[in-house]
Scaffold this motif. Structure first.
Motif, short mmCIF file in Angstrom:
data_model
loop_
_atom_site.label_atom_id
_atom_site.label_comp_id
_atom_site.label_asym_id
_atom_site.label_seq_id
_atom_site.Cartn_x
_atom_site.Cartn_y
_atom_site.Cartn_z
N GLY A 49 0.76 -1.01 -0.18
CA GLY A 49 0.05 0.17 0.01
C GLY A 49 0.76 1.22 -0.01
N ILE A 50 1.86 1.21 0.96
CA ILE A 50 2.88 2.43 0.87
C ILE A 50 3.41 2.46 -0.45
N ILE A 51 3.90 1.52 -1.11
CA ILE A 51 4.48 1.65 -2.41
C ILE A 51 3.87 1.98 -3.54
N THR A 52 2.51 1.44 -3.58
CA THR A 52 1.68 1.79 -4.66
C THR A 52 0.76 2.86 -4.30
N GLY A 53 0.74 3.60 -2.97
CA GLY A 53 -0.05 4.59 -2.91
C GLY A 53 -1.49 4.30 -2.73
N SER A 54 -1.91 3.09 -2.53
CA SER A 54 -3.29 2.81 -2.54
C SER A 54 -3.71 2.00 -1.37
N GLU A 55 -4.73 1.78 -0.72
CA GLU A 55 -4.87 0.98 0.27
C GLU A 55 -5.58 -0.37 -0.28
N ILE A 56 -4.83 -1.45 0.27
CA ILE A 56 -5.43 -2.61 -0.21
C ILE A 56 -6.17 -3.45 0.96
N SER A 57 -7.34 -3.91 0.57
CA SER A 57 -8.06 -4.43 1.70
C SER A 57 -8.09 -5.95 1.91
N ALA A 58 -8.53 -6.39 2.82
CA ALA A 58 -8.57 -8.04 3.24
C ALA A 58 -9.52 -8.57 2.09
N GLU A 59 -10.46 -8.10 1.77
CA GLU A 59 -11.35 -8.79 0.84
C GLU A 59 -10.73 -8.67 -0.52
N GLU A 60 -9.75 -7.72 -0.97
CA GLU A 60 -9.40 -7.97 -2.24
C GLU A 60 -8.24 -9.13 -2.30
N THR A 61 -7.36 -9.17 -1.21
CA THR A 61 -6.29 -10.10 -1.16
C THR A 61 -7.18 -11.52 -0.77
N ALA A 62 -8.44 -11.65 -0.45
CA ALA A 62 -8.72 -12.81 0.01
C ALA A 62 -9.06 -13.69 -1.38
N ARG A 63 -9.09 -12.73 -2.46
CA ARG A 63 -9.76 -13.53 -3.80
C ARG A 63 -8.32 -13.83 -4.71
N CYS A 64 -6.96 -13.60 -4.07
CA CYS A 64 -6.02 -13.91 -4.86
C CYS A 64 -5.66 -15.22 -4.51
N ALA A 65 -5.55 -16.08 -5.47
CA ALA A 65 -5.07 -17.53 -5.12
C ALA A 65 -3.65 -17.68 -5.15
N ASN A 66 -2.86 -16.80 -5.66
CA ASN A 66 -1.54 -16.83 -5.59
C ASN A 66 -0.85 -15.71 -5.78
N ILE A 67 0.59 -15.70 -5.83
CA ILE A 67 1.28 -14.42 -5.97
C ILE A 67 1.15 -13.79 -7.39
N GLY A 68 0.87 -14.42 -8.37
CA GLY A 68 0.36 -13.93 -9.71
C GLY A 68 -0.92 -12.91 -9.62
N ASP A 69 -1.79 -13.58 -9.08
CA ASP A 69 -3.06 -12.68 -8.79
C ASP A 69 -2.97 -11.68 -7.77
N LEU A 70 -2.19 -11.88 -6.90
CA LEU A 70 -1.60 -10.63 -6.18
C LEU A 70 -0.97 -9.42 -6.60
N LEU A 71 -0.16 -9.63 -7.61
CA LEU A 71 0.72 -8.73 -8.46
C LEU A 71 -0.45 -8.15 -9.41
N ALA A 72 -1.29 -8.72 -10.16
CA ALA A 72 -2.40 -8.42 -10.69
C ALA A 72 -3.49 -7.36 -10.03
N MET A 73 -3.72 -7.85 -8.99
CA MET A 73 -4.84 -7.01 -8.28
C MET A 73 -4.03 -5.62 -7.78
N VAL A 74 -2.70 -5.71 -7.27
CA VAL A 74 -2.05 -4.56 -6.86
C VAL A 74 -2.04 -3.50 -8.13
N ASN A 75 -1.92 -4.01 -9.24
CA ASN A 75 -1.56 -3.29 -10.50
C ASN A 75 -2.95 -2.88 -11.05
N GLN A 76 -3.97 -3.31 -10.86
CA GLN A 76 -5.19 -2.86 -11.51
C GLN A 76 -5.70 -1.43 -10.98
N ASP A 77 -6.07 -0.83 -11.67
CA ASP A 77 -6.61 0.56 -11.28
C ASP A 77 -7.42 1.21 -12.40
#
Length: 77
Positions: A49-77
């Protein structure tokens, strides 16, 4: 904001999980990473969140099955 690269994400993860020589892959999930518990997960999300300047919610990360999904989620906007 520029997208977070895979290598940038892996570098943050190496720092958070204190795994300087660990080889991450996009297919890995939390169970594949030594020390990935709820505390370290929270720290990782705060750091991202600090690096990207956005708040990352627990709900968002719960939908990530793996690190690749996490990266995609962090980069979406």
């Amino acid at each position: 904001m520029a997208e977070l690269s895979q290598e940038q994400l892996f570098a943050v993860m190496r720092d958070v999980f204190m795994l300087s020589d660990f080889h991450f892959t996009p297919e890995m999930s939390a169970k594949d990473v030594p020390g990935w518990d709820s505390l370290h997960h929270s720290i990782l999300m705060m750091e991202l969140g600090i690096i990207t300047g956005s708040e990352i919610s627990a709900e968002e990360t719960a939908r990530c099955a793996n690190i690749g999904d996490l990266l995609a989620m962090v980069n979406q906007d």
